[in-house]
Structure formats: structure tokens, C-alpha cells
Design a protein around this motif. Sequence first.
Motif, PDB file in Angstrom:
ATOM      1  N   GLU A   1      22.118  67.886 105.905  1.00  0.00           N
ATOM      2  CA  GLU A   1      20.718  67.548 105.687  1.00  0.00           C
ATOM      3  C   GLU A   1      19.928  68.774 106.102  1.00  0.00           C
ATOM      4  O   GLU A   1      20.080  69.261 107.219  1.00  0.00           O
ATOM      5  CB  GLU A   1      20.304  66.333 106.507  1.00  0.00           C
TER       6      GLU A   1
ATOM      7  N   THR B   1      13.377  66.276 104.096  1.00  0.00           N
ATOM      8  CA  THR B   1      14.819  66.372 104.283  1.00  0.00           C
ATOM      9  C   THR B   1      15.505  66.295 102.928  1.00  0.00           C
ATOM     10  O   THR B   1      15.229  65.388 102.143  1.00  0.00           O
ATOM     11  CB  THR B   1      15.325  65.232 105.188  1.00  0.00           C
TER      12      THR B   1
ATOM     13  N   LYS C   1      19.290  66.175 101.080  1.00  0.00           N
ATOM     14  CA  LYS C   1      20.707  65.895 101.333  1.00  0.00           C
ATOM     15  C   LYS C   1      21.549  66.796 100.448  1.00  0.00           C
ATOM     16  O   LYS C   1      21.519  66.679  99.222  1.00  0.00           O
ATOM     17  CB  LYS C   1      21.011  64.420 101.087  1.00  0.00           C
TER      18      LYS C   1
ATOM     19  N   GLN D   1      16.079  70.880 106.149  1.00  0.00           N
ATOM     20  CA  GLN D   1      14.632  70.713 106.149  1.00  0.00           C
ATOM     21  C   GLN D   1      14.026  71.819 105.292  1.00  0.00           C
ATOM     22  O   GLN D   1      14.185  73.000 105.589  1.00  0.00           O
ATOM     23  CB  GLN D   1      14.076  70.789 107.569  1.00  0.00           C
TER      24      GLN D   1
END
Length: 71
Positions: free
Chosen positions: A55, A10, A12, A57
Motif C-alpha cells: 500500500e 492509498t 494498493k 501513499q
Amino acid sequence: MARQIDSWVTLKVAKVEAVSPKAILVHLEDGQEVWLPKSQLQDADSFVKGAENLEIQASEWIAGEKGLIGA
């Protein structure tokens, strides 16, 4: 043939700065700015320029290649 991605991390994102057909330019919360290939992101086509506080992936591989994880 596309490679199966098994490991995700993840990231940010403070802001999506640009979107091209094959990549997105993001400004991360830690101040880094980096292009990420859409092929290495989950739900890559959902990102729009100007989106903030996300967020996302990313594959563990691309995060490592870009120096976003690890030592």
C-alpha cells in the motif's frame, strides 16, 4: 520550490515493475499499470523492483491526474 502536499490517497499495489531515478512503474491490484513520479509519493526511495502487495501513499493530485480516483 517544491509544493507542499496536503492530501494523500492509498493505492494498493500488486507489484513494483520498475524503478527509475524519478519514478516507479506499478501494477495495481485492479490491473492498471502506471508510472508514478517519486516526487508525488511518500517514502518513494524505499520502493524496490519486484516488491509485491504494497500500500503506497500518493498525492491526491497525481492519483486524480492518472485516473486512479474519482469519476
